[in-house]
Design an enzyme around this catalytic site. Structure first.
Site, PDB file in Angstrom:
ATOM      1  N   ARG A 165       0.837  -1.208   0.000  1.00 11.80           N
ATOM      2  CA  ARG A 165       0.000   0.000   0.000  1.00 11.80           C
ATOM      3  C   ARG A 165       0.870   1.257   0.000  1.00 11.80           C
ATOM      4  O   ARG A 165       0.573   2.242   0.666  1.00 11.80           O
ATOM      5  CB  ARG A 165      -0.944   0.010   1.210  1.00 11.80           C
ATOM      6  CG  ARG A 165      -1.883  -1.165   1.281  1.00 11.80           C
ATOM      7  CD  ARG A 165      -2.858  -1.218   0.120  1.00 11.80           C
ATOM      8  NE  ARG A 165      -3.699  -2.398   0.216  1.00 11.80           N
ATOM      9  CZ  ARG A 165      -3.388  -3.593  -0.273  1.00 11.80           C
ATOM     10  NH1 ARG A 165      -2.249  -3.738  -0.936  1.00 11.80           N
ATOM     11  NH2 ARG A 165      -4.190  -4.619  -0.132  1.00 11.80           N
ATOM     12  N   SER A 237     -11.514  -0.754   3.032  1.00 12.82           N
ATOM     13  CA  SER A 237     -10.567  -1.139   4.083  1.00 12.82           C
ATOM     14  C   SER A 237      -9.911   0.109   4.664  1.00 12.82           C
ATOM     15  O   SER A 237      -9.206   0.820   3.960  1.00 12.82           O
ATOM     16  CB  SER A 237      -9.499  -2.077   3.521  1.00 12.82           C
ATOM     17  OG  SER A 237     -10.088  -3.250   3.014  1.00 12.82           O
ATOM     18  N   GLU A 332      -5.100   3.227   6.163  1.00  9.21           N
ATOM     19  CA  GLU A 332      -4.903   3.107   4.722  1.00  9.21           C
ATOM     20  C   GLU A 332      -5.408   4.360   4.018  1.00  9.21           C
ATOM     21  O   GLU A 332      -4.956   4.701   2.937  1.00  9.21           O
ATOM     22  CB  GLU A 332      -5.640   1.873   4.208  1.00  9.21           C
ATOM     23  CG  GLU A 332      -5.208   1.413   2.843  1.00  9.21           C
ATOM     24  CD  GLU A 332      -5.755   0.060   2.474  1.00  9.21           C
ATOM     25  OE1 GLU A 332      -6.356  -0.058   1.397  1.00  9.21           O
ATOM     26  OE2 GLU A 332      -5.585  -0.894   3.277  1.00  9.21           O
TER      27      GLU A 332
END
Length: 336
Positions: A165, A237, A332
């Site tokens: 990520r 998420s 995130e």
């Protein structure tokens, strides 16, 4: 839209659905329009932010600067070999539309990333991933406008410095470039990644394993676990799955035998959703915001909530998980 809109509502452009405003807002649909915008004094004399599909942003207040959402369109095959095909997409293309295009043409590589919200331009920034696949596995090159010298440049995969990520666009080049196009190298040979999560179980509902059925299986799983942002505002998420040292994971698993983990050369990845759920947050509400009852990895705006309320809940979750497991969760999403 080549001109700037003033005091522009972002309610329908962020998947949390927060009613926030941008002081200046522009949606360039071509390189020419983008160049006009970045050479404008409004862009150069204000704080600026580039957004994709608004699915990875947590607005805690109005944005008092200049917000740009590139909507450069187009999907084209630029090259082909006996084994691979190269597909170039504009930054403004909806991500799942690109996946659908590739599946329809039997290009293998992106199908496990079906139904991820957002636009193509964000895929290399975040190195989006799901079900054992990451964007970096297929990204061949990234084209961008360098805001320091106003030139168009291209980075190959290695130059993007991809991580979990993560990429150079989130770190050293954050705020210094605007991505315009991404080219993906995809396989022409049937190859399926079905060993992650419960994909194999879902595929039992189909008569055969093929590209179209794998995409549908992933879509079914995501729809069963993740709420539709149109029904309950969310950013998918919310936390990264933490990667810890193998010894740390062994220690935790001795204390929690049912703890899921995925081992790699970097250590052991532990599902953040499991950690949040073990701390009792699954389904909890704090006024108009909360944690989704079916997926503890998803924070939700039930209507009338604010980004600041979500951020307060986030801090509570992070502190509790760290106290219980000794692991500090990392968001995130990007906080604005």
């Amino acid at each position: 839209m080549s001109q700037f809109a003033k005091n522009f509502s972002l309610k329908h452009l962020n998947t949390f659905g927060f009613d926030v405003y941008a002081r200046y807002f522009a949606q360039p649909k071509s390189l020419e329009e983008l160049l006009q915008i970045v050479n404008n004094e409004i862009f150069n004399n204000n704080e600026r932010l580039v957004m994709g599909g608004g699915s990875n942003l947590l607005f805690t207040k109005d944005f008092e600067g200049c917000l740009v959402q590139p909507l450069i369109a187009g999907i084209e095959k630029t090259a082909e070999t006996s084994e691979h095909v190269f597909v170039r997409a504009g930054a403004g293309v909806e991500w799942d539309s690109l996946v659908e295009h590739c599946v329809a043409n039997e290009y293998y590589g992106l199908e496990n990333l079906s139904l991820i919200p957002g636009n193509v331009g964000a895929s290399p920034v975040q190195n989006i991933g799901a079900y054992g696949v990451e964007a970096k596995d297929s990204i061949y090159s990234v084209e961008f406008l360098n805001l320091e010298n106003k030139t168009l440049e291209t980075y190959g995969n290695a130059q993007c410095e991809f991580g979990y990520r993560d990429s150079i666009f989130k770190r050293a080049m954050k705020g210094k470039v605007i991505i315009t196009h991404v080219t993906y190298q995809l396989s022409k040979t049937a190859s399926f990644n079905t060993c992650y999560g419960n994909i194999n179980e879902e595929l039992k509902n189909f008569t055969e394993v093929n590209l179209r059925n794998l995409r549908q299986a992933v879509t079914n799983i995501r729809q069963s676990k993740l709420p539709d942002p149109k029904e309950a505002g969310n950013a998918g998420s919310f936390f990264k799955n933490p990667v810890v040292a193998t010894a740390k994971a062994d220690e935790l698993q001795a204390q929690h035998p049912t703890m899921p983990r995925y081992n790699s050369n970097e250590g052991s990845k532990i599902p953040a959703g499991w950690l949040v759920e073990q701390c009792g947050f699954k389904g909890i509400r704090r006024g108009n915001v909360g944690v989704h009852p079916k997926q503890a990895l998803v924070l939700v705006n039930y209507g009338g909530g604010t980004g600041e309320q979500v951020l307060q809940l986030t801090h509570e979750i992070i502190a509790t998980v760290k106290n219980k497991f000794g692991i500090e969760l990392e968001m995130e999403v990007n906080v604005v």
